[in-house]
Scaffold this active site. Structure first.
Site, PDB file in Angstrom:
ATOM      1  N   LYS A 152       0.838  -1.203   0.000  1.00 41.62           N
ATOM      2  CA  LYS A 152       0.000   0.000   0.000  1.00 41.62           C
ATOM      3  C   LYS A 152       0.867   1.244   0.000  1.00 41.62           C
ATOM      4  CE  LYS A 152      -1.660  -1.636   3.789  1.00 41.62           C
ATOM      5  NZ  LYS A 152      -2.380  -1.890   5.047  1.00 41.62           N
ATOM      6  N   THR A 202      -7.773   9.191   8.866  1.00 36.43           N
ATOM      7  CA  THR A 202      -7.392   7.956   8.163  1.00 36.43           C
ATOM      8  C   THR A 202      -7.220   6.787   9.142  1.00 36.43           C
ATOM      9  OG1 THR A 202      -5.078   8.592   8.315  1.00 36.43           O
ATOM     10  CG2 THR A 202      -6.219   9.149   6.267  1.00 36.43           C
ATOM     11  N   GLY A 234      -7.785   3.502  10.563  1.00 34.47           N
ATOM     12  CA  GLY A 234      -8.467   2.277  10.119  1.00 34.47           C
ATOM     13  C   GLY A 234      -8.464   2.031   8.618  1.00 34.47           C
ATOM     14  N   THR A 235      -7.728   2.831   7.862  1.00 32.26           N
ATOM     15  CA  THR A 235      -7.752   2.652   6.397  1.00 32.26           C
ATOM     16  C   THR A 235      -7.205   1.275   5.998  1.00 32.26           C
ATOM     17  OG1 THR A 235      -5.632   3.803   6.238  1.00 32.26           O
ATOM     18  CG2 THR A 235      -7.602   5.088   5.761  1.00 32.26           C
ATOM     19  N   GLY A 236      -6.100   0.867   6.627  1.00 29.70           N
ATOM     20  CA  GLY A 236      -5.478  -0.415   6.270  1.00 29.70           C
ATOM     21  C   GLY A 236      -6.373  -1.586   6.655  1.00 29.70           C
ATOM     22  N   CYS A 237      -6.992  -1.503   7.843  1.00 26.84           N
ATOM     23  CA  CYS A 237      -7.897  -2.565   8.298  1.00 26.84           C
ATOM     24  C   CYS A 237      -9.068  -2.673   7.330  1.00 26.84           C
ATOM     25  CB  CYS A 237      -8.439  -2.237   9.691  1.00 26.84           C
ATOM     26  SG  CYS A 237      -7.165  -1.970  10.922  1.00 26.84           S
TER      27      CYS A 237
END
Ligand SMILES: Nc1ncnc2c1ncn2[C@@H]1O[C@H](COP(=O)(O)OP(=O)(O)O)[C@@H](O)[C@H]1O
Ligand SMILES: Cc1ncc(COP(=O)(O)O)c(N)n1
Length: 267
Positions: free
Chosen positions: A173, A204, A206-209
């Site tokens: 990412k 942002t 929690g974007t990866g989760c």
């Protein structure tokens, strides 16, 4: 309805971790189940304490699900320590769910070590080979691949190194690189870029989760790897665009924006 399981940490403020995963599965039309591997005391400003769940309980949680329910997809997030990782890997080798999405969560956006640094090798040895796709951000890819990442060539080299550890696909990412937040998928042969436009926001959390859970939901629905990433990126992008002003720090992404729009509710 597809049945999705997240194995991850609880985020008390609901922006990341188990809570983001459940919201993402639900918003993507799936049934959500959770194995809680750690509990964090967390808000939009930081992580203040972590309680690891006893590995025996983690194993029992996983057994309870797989001995009763057909699981269509698994996402792994924060796993905190080497003993927990070993138990999770042992159970996944036993129950063999088809598509495992591994988000190798290491450090929170506020700088707290969510995975004990000495457990990184265990994660690489035990969980990476089980992953259908691993979704590191740039700092995580740097640690797993043991190299600095600045250029596109670095991203490709890191993806090759991580692929060699046994994951079927690697998605690096780009949120932490300068410029537009493009993500790069590697299948062992080709690199596919998923371009993004940087949204100017502090929210942002929690974007990866969210991205990894949306990928797991899409794979369970039968999307190809590429389609799953494309749709998940579109989902997280809308969530970031409509990020929620919660607390005084880094607010969470939105999960039900499209539903709210359809129902005429205030988002
Ligand atoms: N400011 C932003 N604008 C648009 N997309 C973003 C932004 N920040 C991150 N993304 C996207 O959100 C997803 C999560 O990425 P990233 O923030 O790098 O992961 P993590 O949350 O694990 O640190 C990726 O698809 C990334 O490209
Ligand atoms: C329990 C838990 N899991 C994961 C994250 C990472 O969050 P992000 O998706 O913003 O990188 C977090 N802050 N807390």
């Amino acid at each position: 309805m597809k049945k999705l399981l997240t194995i991850a940490g609880s985020d008390s403020c609901g922006g990341a971790g188990i809570q983001a995963d459940i919201k993402t599965f639900s918003a993507n039309g799936c049934y959500a189940m959770s194995v809680i591997a750690a509990v964090t005391a967390q808000n939009t400003k930081g992580v203040f304490a972590v309680q690891d769940i006893d590995p025996e309980i983690i194993g029992a949680e996983i057994d309870a699900i797989f001995t009763d329910i057909e699981v269509d997809g698994v996402k792994i997030g924060m796993v905190s320590n080497a003993d927990s990782i070993r138990v999770i890997a042992e159970r996944l080798r036993k129950y063999k769910p088809e598509k495992i999405v591994l988000d190798p969560v290491m450090v929170s956006k506020s700088g707290y070590d969510l995975l004990k640094p000495e457990a990184v090798r265990t994660l690489a040895e035990e969980l990476v080979p089980l992953a259908y796709v691993i979704t590191p951000n740039i700092p995580e890819a740097e640690i797993i691949a043991d190299m600095r990442i600045v250029t596109r060539e670095d991203v490709e080299e890191a993806a090759k190194r991580i692929k060699a550890m046994g994951a079927r696909y690697v998605l690096i990412k780009g949120g932490h690189l300068a410029g537009e937040p493009s993500d790069v998928l590697y299948d062992g042969e080709l690199f596919t870029t998923f371009p993004g436009k940087r949204i100017d926001t502090k929210n942002t959390h929690g974007t990866g989760c969210t991205l990894s859970s949306a990928i797991a939901a899409n794979l369970a629905k039968g999307f190809s790897m590429e389609e799953a990433v494309r749709a998940a990126k579109a989902y997280v992008t809308i969530g970031i665009e409509h990020g929620i002003e919660l607390g005084k720090g880094v607010g969470p992404t939105h999960h039900f924006y499209e539903l709210y729009q359809k129902m005429g509710w205030e988002a």
